[in-house]
Design a protein around this motif. Structure first.
Motif, PDB file in Angstrom:
ATOM      1  N   GLU A   1      -1.106  11.074   2.678  1.00  0.00           N
ATOM      2  CA  GLU A   1      -2.347  10.331   2.948  1.00  0.00           C
ATOM      3  C   GLU A   1      -2.261   8.935   2.339  1.00  0.00           C
ATOM      4  O   GLU A   1      -2.350   8.748   1.134  1.00  0.00           O
ATOM      5  N   THR A   2      -2.046   7.974   3.218  1.00  0.00           N
ATOM      6  CA  THR A   2      -1.952   6.548   2.850  1.00  0.00           C
ATOM      7  C   THR A   2      -2.746   5.786   3.915  1.00  0.00           C
ATOM      8  O   THR A   2      -3.582   6.373   4.595  1.00  0.00           O
ATOM      9  N   GLU A   3      -2.421   4.526   4.117  1.00  0.00           N
ATOM     10  CA  GLU A   3      -3.060   3.790   5.216  1.00  0.00           C
ATOM     11  C   GLU A   3      -2.338   4.017   6.546  1.00  0.00           C
ATOM     12  O   GLU A   3      -2.681   3.404   7.560  1.00  0.00           O
ATOM     13  N   PHE A   4      -1.336   4.894   6.514  1.00  0.00           N
ATOM     14  CA  PHE A   4      -0.501   5.140   7.692  1.00  0.00           C
ATOM     15  C   PHE A   4      -1.326   5.470   8.946  1.00  0.00           C
ATOM     16  O   PHE A   4      -1.134   4.872  10.012  1.00  0.00           O
TER      17      PHE A   4
ATOM     18  N   SER B   1       0.852  -1.204   0.000  1.00  0.00           N
ATOM     19  CA  SER B   1       0.000   0.000   0.000  1.00  0.00           C
ATOM     20  C   SER B   1       0.879   1.242   0.000  1.00  0.00           C
ATOM     21  O   SER B   1       2.109   1.149   0.061  1.00  0.00           O
ATOM     22  N   GLY B   2       0.222   2.388  -0.116  1.00  0.00           N
ATOM     23  CA  GLY B   2       0.876   3.678   0.104  1.00  0.00           C
ATOM     24  C   GLY B   2       2.118   3.929  -0.731  1.00  0.00           C
ATOM     25  O   GLY B   2       2.154   3.693  -1.945  1.00  0.00           O
TER      26      GLY B   2
ATOM     27  N   ALA C   1       1.034   9.502  -2.066  1.00  0.00           N
ATOM     28  CA  ALA C   1       2.099   8.490  -2.196  1.00  0.00           C
ATOM     29  C   ALA C   1       2.884   8.718  -3.493  1.00  0.00           C
ATOM     30  O   ALA C   1       4.109   8.557  -3.543  1.00  0.00           O
TER      31      ALA C   1
END
Ligand code: NDP
Ligand code: 8X3
Length: 255
Positions: A187-190, A12-13, A214
């Motif tokens: 803005e990611t799944e962080f 992801s990200g 990302a």
């Protein structure tokens, strides 16, 4: 002739975006992470949209044996890794130090510091043997500043900064490039991970301002790896226009 990049945390990200971008450039890609189904989807996407090959290594970067098994089992044609992007990482929790969850601390230290070291320790000797290679460590604004409730995450990213400097010094005579990228809010799944799956809390982090994407970090990494042989980008601090340092945000909406 294509080069080979290994990107940790490509499910992801930042890692996923970087895998896609480097594949569109001149790289065959080794993608790693724990969520195998996501790695398979990314492999299919890259192989259908580019002419690059993708190899999957699904393992938990915190586990030394799994690292050794994965890296030592690389097929011959995948062993000459030109670029290592040490990206896998996370923040877990957001609390004052006296209320910190010890399991969260261990997850961050084991992933962000020890995991990065394990992968690097296995790959660097191969780069030294070839007299070339490039390591890009994903640090953070949290590796340069400490903010309230960031305590152990910030410490882990300060460690990444320090390890990057150590690598740069120790690998200097071997012709291996070492860089770090230190982003502000992306803005990611962080934040979803940081707040243990609480989507509302995660969304609040990015509310009212425009965070980095990302893709912005992937483009920075592409820039770093495409510099001429005599140029090493030591560190890139990259921030949203709406963020100054770790704590100041130009938020336009508060509702
Ligand atoms: P994501 O949560 O979207 O991606 C994190 C990646 O790390 C996933 O692919 C995940 O894979 C992998 N990962 C986490 N733990 C492990 C583990 N134990 N073993 C293997 N892989 C693991 O977050 P980002 O893309 O935002 O984060 C990437 C890096 O960027 C991190 O190092 C983060 O600290 C850093 N960073 C992020 C910023 C942001 O604001 N988003 C800003 C500055 C730096 P899986 O879960 O499938 O194992
Ligand atoms: C991620 C950015 O500011 O949430 O490293 O620590 S921050």
């Amino acid at each position: 002739m294509k080069l080979i990049a290994l990107i940790t945390g490509a499910t992801s990200g930042i890692g996923e975006a970087t895998a896609m971008l480097l594949a569109r450039d001149n790289y065959n890609i080794i993608i790693t992470g724990r969520r195998k189904e996501r790695l398979i989807s990314l492999q299919e996407k890259i192989q259908s949209e580019t002419n690059s090959k993708v190899l999957i290594l699904d393992f938990d970067i915190r586990n030394l044996n799994e690292n050794e098994f994965a890296i030592n089992s690389l097929p011959e044609e995948w062993q000459n890794i030109d670029v290592l992007v040490n990206n896998a990482g996370l923040a877990a929790g957001y609390s004052p130090i006296q209320e910190g969850d010890i399991d969260d601390w261990e997850r961050m230290i084991d992933t962000n510091i020890k995991g990065l070291l394990y992968v690097s320790r296995l790959i660097i000797p191969k780069m030294i043997a070839r007299g070339k290679g490039h390591i890009i460590n994903i640090s953070s604004i949290a590796g340069k500043e400490t903010y309230p409730f960031g305590n152990v995450y910030c410490a882990s990213k300060h460690a990444v900064q320090s390890i990057t400097k150590g690598m740069r010094i120790d690998l200097l005579k071997h012709g291996i490039k070492v860089s770090s990228v230190s982003p502000g809010a992306v803005e990611t799944e962080f934040s979803l991970v940081r707040f243990n799956g609480d989507n509302n809390k995660a969304k609040q982090i990015y509310k009212g301002f425009t965070p980095l994407l990302a893709q912005d970090i992937a483009e920075t990494i592409l820039f770093i790896v495409t510099r001429p042989k005599h140029v090493n980008i030591d560190d890139v601090l990259i921030m949203p226009t709406d963020q100054a340092f770790s704590r100041d945000f130009n938020r336009r909406e508060f509702d």
